[in-house]
Design a protein around this motif. Sequence first.
Motif, PDB file in Angstrom:
ATOM      1  N   TYR A 119       0.840  -1.199   0.000  1.00 19.29           N
ATOM      2  CA  TYR A 119       0.000   0.000   0.000  1.00 19.29           C
ATOM      3  C   TYR A 119       0.869   1.240   0.000  1.00 19.29           C
ATOM      4  CZ  TYR A 119      -3.040   3.410   2.459  1.00 19.29           C
ATOM      5  OH  TYR A 119      -3.748   4.523   2.858  1.00 19.29           O
ATOM      6  N   TRP A 120       0.441   2.238  -0.777  1.00 20.20           N
ATOM      7  CA  TRP A 120       1.173   3.502  -0.788  1.00 20.20           C
ATOM      8  C   TRP A 120       0.209   4.664  -0.584  1.00 20.20           C
ATOM      9  CZ3 TRP A 120       3.558   6.452  -5.517  1.00 20.20           C
ATOM     10  CH2 TRP A 120       4.336   7.517  -5.029  1.00 20.20           C
ATOM     11  N   THR A 178       0.282   8.537  -0.265  1.00 20.58           N
ATOM     12  CA  THR A 178       1.278   9.575  -0.578  1.00 20.58           C
ATOM     13  C   THR A 178       1.223  10.756   0.392  1.00 20.58           C
ATOM     14  OG1 THR A 178      -0.238  10.635  -2.133  1.00 20.58           O
ATOM     15  CG2 THR A 178       1.269   8.997  -3.039  1.00 20.58           C
ATOM     16  N   GLN A 234       3.317  -1.312   3.977  1.00 17.00           N
ATOM     17  CA  GLN A 234       3.133  -0.043   3.268  1.00 17.00           C
ATOM     18  C   GLN A 234       4.473   0.554   2.900  1.00 17.00           C
ATOM     19  OE1 GLN A 234       1.897   3.628   4.796  1.00 17.00           O
ATOM     20  NE2 GLN A 234       2.342   3.178   6.937  1.00 17.00           N
ATOM     21  N   CYS A 235       4.475   1.355   1.836  1.00 15.91           N
ATOM     22  CA  CYS A 235       5.728   1.986   1.462  1.00 15.91           C
ATOM     23  C   CYS A 235       5.587   3.495   1.526  1.00 15.91           C
ATOM     24  CB  CYS A 235       6.209   1.524   0.103  1.00 15.91           C
ATOM     25  SG  CYS A 235       4.962   1.371  -1.124  1.00 15.91           S
ATOM     26  N   VAL A 236       6.719   4.130   1.779  1.00 11.37           N
ATOM     27  CA  VAL A 236       6.754   5.581   1.941  1.00 11.37           C
ATOM     28  C   VAL A 236       7.908   6.113   1.115  1.00 11.37           C
ATOM     29  CG1 VAL A 236       7.344   7.424   3.580  1.00 11.37           C
ATOM     30  CG2 VAL A 236       5.752   5.627   4.263  1.00 11.37           C
ATOM     31  N   GLN A 237       7.647   7.193   0.400  1.00 13.37           N
ATOM     32  CA  GLN A 237       8.698   7.818  -0.378  1.00 13.37           C
ATOM     33  C   GLN A 237       8.913   9.243   0.140  1.00 13.37           C
ATOM     34  OE1 GLN A 237       7.881   9.101  -4.397  1.00 13.37           O
ATOM     35  NE2 GLN A 237       9.658   8.003  -5.162  1.00 13.37           N
ATOM     36  N   TRP A 289       7.420   8.885  -9.128  1.00 14.16           N
ATOM     37  CA  TRP A 289       6.231   8.189  -8.622  1.00 14.16           C
ATOM     38  C   TRP A 289       5.985   6.891  -9.372  1.00 14.16           C
ATOM     39  CZ3 TRP A 289       1.489  10.946  -6.196  1.00 14.16           C
ATOM     40  CH2 TRP A 289       1.932  11.746  -5.142  1.00 14.16           C
ATOM     41  N   LYS A 339       8.236  -1.075  -6.072  1.00 14.32           N
ATOM     42  CA  LYS A 339       7.664  -1.654  -4.847  1.00 14.32           C
ATOM     43  C   LYS A 339       6.486  -2.578  -5.135  1.00 14.32           C
ATOM     44  CE  LYS A 339      10.419   0.713  -2.192  1.00 14.32           C
ATOM     45  NZ  LYS A 339      11.703   0.115  -1.991  1.00 14.32           N
ATOM     46  N   VAL A 382       3.436  -1.700  -5.956  1.00  8.13           N
ATOM     47  CA  VAL A 382       2.303  -1.132  -5.205  1.00  8.13           C
ATOM     48  C   VAL A 382       0.989  -1.681  -5.749  1.00  8.13           C
ATOM     49  CG1 VAL A 382       1.069   1.027  -4.685  1.00  8.13           C
ATOM     50  CG2 VAL A 382       3.576   0.979  -4.663  1.00  8.13           C
ATOM     51  N   TRP A 441      -3.235   2.344  -3.908  1.00  9.74           N
ATOM     52  CA  TRP A 441      -2.607   3.666  -3.945  1.00  9.74           C
ATOM     53  C   TRP A 441      -3.623   4.696  -3.473  1.00  9.74           C
ATOM     54  CZ3 TRP A 441      -1.176   6.252  -9.280  1.00  9.74           C
ATOM     55  CH2 TRP A 441      -0.324   7.328  -9.060  1.00  9.74           C
TER      56      TRP A 441
END
Length: 567
Positions: A243-244, A246, A269-272, A281, A288, A290, A293
Amino acid sequence: MSQFGSYEERIKNFSWSMAEQELEYRPGDVINIGWYCSDRICQQGKADKPALLWEGMGGKEKTYTYNDIRLASNTIGKFLRDLGIKPEDRVCLFMDKIPELYLGFLGVLKIGAIAQPLFSAFGGESLFVRLEDAQTRAIITQRKHVSKVRKVLEQMPFLEHIIIVDYDEKKELREREVAFSLEKATPVEQFEIHPTTAESPSVLHYTSGTTGKPKGVQHVHYSLISQYLSAQWALDLRDDDIYWCTADPGWVTGTSYGIIAPFSLGITQCVQDIGFSANNWYQFIEKKRVTVWYSAPTAIRSLMKAGEEIVKKFDLSSLRHLTSVGEPLNSEAVIWSQAVLGLPFHDTYWQTETGSIMITNFPGMKVKPGSMGRAFPGLTATILDMKTYEPINEPSKVGLIGFKPDWPAMMRTYWNNKEAYESKFINGWYISGDRSSIDREGYFWFAGRDDDIINTAGHLVSPFEVESALLEHEAVAESAVVAKPDDVNMEVVKAFVTLKPGFEANADMELNIMNFIRKTLSPLAMPQEIEYMPSLPKTRSGKIMRRMLRAREWGEDIGDTSTLDND
Ligand code: PRX
């Protein structure tokens, strides 16, 4: 189709207690979001499952498992407790989207203190008014932001500790500063989590008001029930998702659905923590893998602007469900994503005050481009007449969105401002302050806000705050601030000013004033345009007529000007 079947099938049996049962929570039990988001997931046998996949500048990457976030939040919690931070003390998190922000948030909650996240791009003045209002005892920050704290330190005798998570040992710490390094600290295996209960305060998010200071929206640990369930129902989060979200946790989406919901569900979950670019993006989604989103219309419009060719360079086939929040999701954006990404964006509508999603295009439900969707199950949502505050019950007629305030994540008060809180309720309805209509199928169609607040790129900016800050500038005599339409950000800040004698109204001055606001408030609050006026339109009683200036920007009818002072 969602994991639960159609909306109609599911709604029949809806009850918030579904979440209570899944979370094995019974009314009266201890409920601590920090524990639910880490220890409980480990107890479910997912200690080694990745919880957070983080990527920062220069390709830096870090992965934290659920056991890692359990230990890290224990360690930060112990550090705070050893400093003397007590339950219900306010601890501000003032960081970029670095891992310490996510882990620190859980650590603060584990000791029963109140997490006060603030957007790291805030300048000294924005920071000060929010810390002063909350009488914050400690702030956790980074070296790059500490100068903003130092600037207003003298005015903040209540702020006892400035915790710097990346301090350079070669430099001396100044007054009230203390270094903390998650990497160097001894991980705390056993930790006594404070036994918070349903109504214990958890998070304090500041939101802009039309007049006066920003308001601290106070949430409680029981909000977890709404956030946990709505993330499954509206965002369609499942156990194997990547899951991302933003959103930055300086804003409510970044905490409710960027920390609490995914971690309490045991999702990866991923974080940028890199600035926006279409290339970054898409690359992140590809890398990842994803699947779900959660983003915002301004970002989607920026992606649209970047064109379709760039999309073809990446493998985005992992995406399964797309969702959006924060500002009107125009139908073009939904149609574009369906055509280019093969999936429509599903809109979600809610507010800092509501704590969780209120209206949404559910997975598996027909998406009507341009509509926000239908009310979340369990809610009583309606459109109220703008004068009588009675439900309208007439399809397509615009009124105010109102909710019966009975869902778990509803704010419990505005910090220290009971009067403002009480003014939000009329005839037993919580008045959202947004205008909308409902069609025959129960879909909400957003029509606009009912106040002067500016929604720029999904972030609310108070014209009052910007006007006050403008008056602090040496050249500005008077100011009026309104929203101006913008293709990408939907709205941007526009300021009208009159200058004091001796100052020249030219382009250099415009830049100077813009920069002043960017530094004292934030880049979001910075006017994108400043128009010099010989005088501002005022009523006979001396009130600046913002409404008139706004109407001019939007090409709307200026309306009744009978109270205008023409002298
Ligand atoms: O005006 C509505 C707009 O954003 C406001 C809430 O902003 P905030 O408290 O900062 O929370 C934002 C994220 C939850 C609302 O009163 N808004 C939010 N979602 C939508 C929206 N406007 C139109 N469509 C939406 N989906």
